[in-house]
Structure formats: C-alpha cells, structure tokens
Scaffold this motif. Structure first.
Motif, PDB file in Angstrom:
ATOM      1  N   LYS A 140      31.821   2.435  67.940  1.00 31.30           N
ATOM      2  CA  LYS A 140      32.500   1.603  68.947  1.00 31.30           C
ATOM      3  C   LYS A 140      32.116   0.124  68.823  1.00 31.30           C
ATOM      4  O   LYS A 140      32.956  -0.748  69.027  1.00 31.30           O
ATOM      5  CB  LYS A 140      32.189   2.108  70.360  1.00 31.30           C
ATOM      6  N   GLU A 178      34.194  -1.373  66.189  1.00 28.33           N
ATOM      7  CA  GLU A 178      35.544  -1.647  66.685  1.00 28.33           C
ATOM      8  C   GLU A 178      35.561  -2.909  67.559  1.00 28.33           C
ATOM      9  O   GLU A 178      36.476  -3.731  67.454  1.00 28.33           O
ATOM     10  CB  GLU A 178      36.070  -0.453  67.482  1.00 28.33           C
ATOM     11  N   GLN A 238      37.546  -6.355  66.822  1.00 29.39           N
ATOM     12  CA  GLN A 238      38.485  -6.835  67.841  1.00 29.39           C
ATOM     13  C   GLN A 238      38.251  -8.306  68.160  1.00 29.39           C
ATOM     14  O   GLN A 238      39.198  -9.066  68.354  1.00 29.39           O
ATOM     15  CB  GLN A 238      38.355  -5.992  69.106  1.00 29.39           C
TER      16      GLN A 238
END
Length: 83
Positions: free
Chosen positions: A70, A73, A77
């Motif tokens: 995560k 990610e 982002q």
C-alpha cells in the motif's frame, strides 16, 4: 504543500488501519476473547491460545507485506516513488 498534506494524510490513514487490525488480532482475539475462542480448536490447540501465541505473529507479518504494497501505491499516487 497540498500534495504533501495529502501524502501525509494517506500515510496516517494506512497506519491507523494497520494498527487497529493488529490491536484487534493481538489484544482482543488473543486476550479478551481467548476464553470464548478456546471452545474452538485449530490444529489441536484452543483457538484463543493459538491467537495469543501464533495468530498475532502471523497477522503482524501479513500486515508488514500489506503495508509495503500500500505504501508503494501511495508513493506512486503522489509521485514520490523510488521506481
């Protein structure tokens, strides 16, 4: 500044979720609910004992891998990935 606040917010949100899951598995299932879970057996051992001795460790290792995935990610982002 807006992106740094968003990045920090996303990171804190992820950490909060992970710590809540870790607390539930290690403290609630391993200590508070142990007497109720002991009526169920897993691998020949009472489930409450299993959560206290093994389950919290397994959950911690799984949470480490989840955190890495995560955070990758989130880094992508917000454009701070090291890839």
């Amino acid at each position: 500044m807006q992106d740094s606040n968003g990045y920090w917010s996303a990171t804190l949100s992820l950490l909060t979720k992970i710590l809540v899951v870790w607390f539930l598995v290690s403290y609630v299932a391993g200590i508070l609910l142990a007497p109720a879970l002991n009526s169920i057996h897993l691998g020949g051992y009472p489930l409450g004992f299993w959560f206290a001795q093994q389950g919290s460790i397994y959950a911690f290792v799984i949470l480490i891998f989840y955190y890495v995935k995560k955070m990758g990610e989130i880094d992508r982002q917000f454009g701070v990935s090291e890839d």
